[in-house]
Design an enzyme around this catalytic site. Structure first.
Site, PDB file in Angstrom:
ATOM      1  N   SER A 168       0.832  -1.209   0.000  1.00 52.57           N
ATOM      2  CA  SER A 168       0.000   0.000   0.000  1.00 52.57           C
ATOM      3  C   SER A 168       0.864   1.254   0.000  1.00 52.57           C
ATOM      4  CB  SER A 168      -0.942   0.002   1.209  1.00 52.57           C
ATOM      5  OG  SER A 168      -0.225  -0.166   2.418  1.00 52.57           O
ATOM      6  N   TYR A 169       1.965   1.226   0.738  1.00 49.49           N
ATOM      7  CA  TYR A 169       2.881   2.371   0.774  1.00 49.49           C
ATOM      8  C   TYR A 169       3.587   2.527  -0.570  1.00 49.49           C
ATOM      9  CZ  TYR A 169       6.642   5.425   2.464  1.00 49.49           C
ATOM     10  OH  TYR A 169       7.516   6.470   2.649  1.00 49.49           O
TER      11      TYR A 169
END
Length: 256
Positions: free
Chosen positions: A159-160
């Site tokens: 997600s990052y």
């Protein structure tokens, strides 16, 4: 070369300023002549930072806000214009990351928070900073803090990595849209840096320290001030022909 300090008479907003790269940038930018509006969620840290800058003869205003909230970013920009008359630049630096969990192990709430802070946060900043710069009619320079995770899979959660890839894309699109208005928009591809967030991540997954330092050609992490120096240059008029770039400040990580 002019004798003026690098950011003389600039008004600059810095998000994520309560610690790490943001706090280092606030101190440096103020020392280089900018009036800084520092923002983050932690009132005590911000007040102490602003007071420190003022004691050293600089100009600083602290505004508690959450980059994930559009209304908060509108309020930060309005305060900058109210206090100093305009907005010349911004370092959109606020970020939040996790590591050590794979896609199927990542909670939806974690995914949402990572995207809210790292991507929507930058979007919210741009949405309110750009109109203020357009209204002033003086151009401007915006720097968005991305990451080596914006160009590579790094060991941070997916997600990052996704959010930071998107920050670089958003930066390029904004640079294209506002170049004719004299507004430059760039991003920093930041490598591992000894920030409070990094220390917290490593405390939960100690093996990541060796993994992160090993990816740097210099075999170390950056000091926050080293990243702040690059941001100061991009916010200054000395980088006047630089826009839409993703500038590596990564100890050679992406070169390898």
């Amino acid at each position: 070369m002019s004798d003026l300090r690098l950011l003389e008479n600039k008004v600059i907003v810095i998000t994520g300023a309560s610690s790490g790269i943001g706090a280092a940038a606030a101190r440096l930018f103020a020392a280089e002549g900018a009036a800084v509006v520092v923002t983050a969620r932690r009132q005590g840290h911000l007040d102490a930072l602003a007071e420190e800058i003022r004691r050293r003869g600089g100009q600083a205003t602290a505004v508690v806000a959450d980059v994930a909230l559009s209304a908060d970013m509108a309020r930060v920009v309005a305060r900058a214009v109210e206090e100093y008359g305009r907005l010349d630049g911004a370092l959109n630096n606020a970020g939040w990351a996790t590591a050590g969990t794979r896609v199927h192990e990542t909670d939806d709430a974690v995914f949402d928070r990572v995207l809210d802070v790292n991507l929507r946060g930058v979007w919210n900043c741009l949405k309110h900073q750009l109109p203020a710069m357009l209204a002033a009619g003086r151009g401007g320079s915006i720097v968005n803090t991305a990451s080596v995770a914006g160009v590579l899979a790094t060991g941070a959660t997916a997600s990052y990595v996704a959010a930071k890839h998107a920050v670089i894309g958003l930066t390029k699109a904004a640079a294209d849209e506002y170049a004719a208005d004299g507004i430059r928009v760039n991003s920093l591809v930041v490598g591992s840096t000894r920030t409070e967030l990094m220390t917290d991540i490593i405390s939960h997954t100690p093996s990541l320290e060796e993994a992160f330092t090993g990816r740097s050609l210099q075999k170390r992490m950056a000091d926050p001030d080293e990243v702040a120096q690059a941001a100061a240059w991009l916010c200054s008029d000395r980088s006047s022909f630089v826009t839409g770039t993703a500038l590596p400040v990564d100890g050679g990580w992406t070169a390898a």
